[in-house]
Design a protein around this motif. Sequence first.
Motif, PDB file in Angstrom:
ATOM      1  N   GLY A 130      58.785  56.239 -35.378  1.00 51.51           N
ATOM      2  CA  GLY A 130      58.887  55.317 -34.155  1.00 51.51           C
ATOM      3  C   GLY A 130      59.057  53.857 -34.091  1.00 51.51           C
ATOM      4  O   GLY A 130      58.047  52.891 -34.745  1.00 51.51           O
ATOM      5  N   GLY A 131      59.382  53.033 -33.366  1.00 47.96           N
ATOM      6  CA  GLY A 131      58.886  51.716 -32.615  1.00 47.96           C
ATOM      7  C   GLY A 131      57.742  51.275 -32.119  1.00 47.96           C
ATOM      8  O   GLY A 131      56.724  52.496 -31.998  1.00 47.96           O
ATOM      9  N   MET A 132      57.374  50.150 -32.558  1.00 49.67           N
ATOM     10  CA  MET A 132      55.994  50.176 -32.896  1.00 49.67           C
ATOM     11  C   MET A 132      54.890  50.195 -31.547  1.00 49.67           C
ATOM     12  O   MET A 132      55.431  49.386 -30.332  1.00 49.67           O
ATOM     13  CB  MET A 132      55.751  48.506 -33.843  1.00 49.67           C
ATOM     14  N   VAL A 162      60.195  50.217 -27.185  1.00 52.05           N
ATOM     15  CA  VAL A 162      61.212  49.547 -26.480  1.00 52.05           C
ATOM     16  C   VAL A 162      61.765  48.885 -25.364  1.00 52.05           C
ATOM     17  O   VAL A 162      61.891  48.357 -24.399  1.00 52.05           O
ATOM     18  CB  VAL A 162      62.150  50.035 -26.835  1.00 52.05           C
ATOM     19  N   GLU A 163      61.610  51.067 -24.326  1.00 53.97           N
ATOM     20  CA  GLU A 163      62.255  51.013 -22.774  1.00 53.97           C
ATOM     21  C   GLU A 163      60.941  50.402 -22.085  1.00 53.97           C
ATOM     22  O   GLU A 163      61.222  49.955 -20.747  1.00 53.97           O
ATOM     23  CB  GLU A 163      62.133  52.369 -21.954  1.00 53.97           C
ATOM     24  N   PRO A 164      59.646  50.008 -22.147  1.00 51.27           N
ATOM     25  CA  PRO A 164      58.683  49.442 -21.517  1.00 51.27           C
ATOM     26  C   PRO A 164      59.448  47.896 -21.609  1.00 51.27           C
ATOM     27  O   PRO A 164      58.550  47.009 -20.580  1.00 51.27           O
ATOM     28  CB  PRO A 164      57.326  49.881 -21.903  1.00 51.27           C
ATOM     29  N   MET A 165      59.200  47.856 -22.275  1.00 50.13           N
ATOM     30  CA  MET A 165      59.559  46.161 -22.797  1.00 50.13           C
ATOM     31  C   MET A 165      60.857  45.288 -21.917  1.00 50.13           C
ATOM     32  O   MET A 165      60.854  44.253 -21.256  1.00 50.13           O
ATOM     33  CB  MET A 165      59.574  45.589 -24.506  1.00 50.13           C
ATOM     34  N   GLU A 206      62.464  41.142 -27.789  1.00 49.00           N
ATOM     35  CA  GLU A 206      62.086  40.074 -28.855  1.00 49.00           C
ATOM     36  C   GLU A 206      61.925  41.838 -30.142  1.00 49.00           C
ATOM     37  O   GLU A 206      62.159  42.386 -29.582  1.00 49.00           O
ATOM     38  CB  GLU A 206      60.039  40.057 -29.093  1.00 49.00           C
ATOM     39  N   PRO A 207      62.211  41.759 -31.418  1.00 45.08           N
ATOM     40  CA  PRO A 207      62.654  42.321 -32.670  1.00 45.08           C
ATOM     41  C   PRO A 207      61.472  43.708 -32.711  1.00 45.08           C
ATOM     42  O   PRO A 207      60.614  42.988 -32.053  1.00 45.08           O
ATOM     43  CB  PRO A 207      63.180  41.093 -33.488  1.00 45.08           C
ATOM     44  N   VAL A 208      61.791  44.601 -32.683  1.00 44.52           N
ATOM     45  CA  VAL A 208      60.888  45.811 -32.608  1.00 44.52           C
ATOM     46  C   VAL A 208      60.092  46.046 -34.095  1.00 44.52           C
ATOM     47  O   VAL A 208      61.155  45.998 -34.388  1.00 44.52           O
ATOM     48  CB  VAL A 208      60.604  46.932 -31.628  1.00 44.52           C
ATOM     49  N   ASP A 209      59.296  46.192 -34.693  1.00 47.10           N
ATOM     50  CA  ASP A 209      58.667  46.780 -35.476  1.00 47.10           C
ATOM     51  C   ASP A 209      59.648  48.415 -35.657  1.00 47.10           C
ATOM     52  O   ASP A 209      58.547  48.820 -34.929  1.00 47.10           O
ATOM     53  CB  ASP A 209      57.449  46.972 -36.182  1.00 47.10           C
TER      54      ASP A 209
END
Length: 321
Positions: A156-158, A210-213, A273-276
């Motif tokens: 998953g995303g960071m 991601v979605e919250p960002m 921004e890029p996501v880990d």
Amino acid sequence: MLSSDLLFLQQTDVNLLVALAALLDEKQVGKAADRLNLTQPAMSQRLAKLRQLLDDPILVRAPGGFALTDKAKGLQPHLIKSLLLAQNILQPDTFDPATTQGIIRFTTMDFAATRLTQSLFDSLLEFAPNIEIEFVRRPKNIFEKLENGELDLALGGMVEAPPNVHARHISNDSYRFVVAKHHPLATKKKVTLADTANYSHIRYTPTGAVEPMVDALYKKHKLQRRVTFHSSSMVVLLEGLKAGKHIAVLPWQLTQAEVHKLNMVPLDVPCIEPVDLMLYWHARSHKDPLHIWFRQLWLELLKTSINDMKAESSSHKKTSD
């Protein structure tokens, strides 16, 4: 086991059981002492403690030497089993994936799983044919699933993980707004974030960063993001996007090849921004031999697949340029 039993064991020298095993085998103090690299007086002291503890002489004189008492003979098979069990607990057999049986439950984005499934099973058939695999469609509460044992690994995303969850960085990815080629914004020359707020959006529903960002991005610009379709499946999300009604935010390097294949259009709008990209697992299985072996295999397959997808993305970019 009762607290009183634990207290009794704590107050008893468990090494006496090892001395007892040697005495029962050798039937002689001197030979038992040699076997354990002890002096004869030290072994005699242990025999005296055992006699007091068991209320039995254990060894008695007999023609030609010593013999075991009836009680000692009865203890011997139980003692052997107990010591072997203790040895297996404290010094388990070397892990061999070829003979190990077990089950691994993992989750990732389903479109990524389709790329990895064949490679995964090719490796399992070759190296670990007895391991069972369960793919779980990515849930919202991955940390809760890891906590209760319903999941072993999650991609998953960071996001901030609980202290009892381990994480390993895999890669990072930038994100783009994407629409179908017949969406009204697909042919618009200059698209702003405000323009995207005028159309329906698809939200990828599993928990992640991601979605919250994306929501925060709209809030920062005092815009309202209108979400009318939610999907926990990336495959379903892409199919829904093809209808031409919605906008979606996609990990660009990982989905660019698929976006081009489906004739979709990325919008030239600043996004997040890029996501880990992280791999998560619970502390409970951190040192489990099967989990360690599978985790390493899964990491290697993930990195290879991600590198392949990025290479495909670069190839598409050069072609389009």
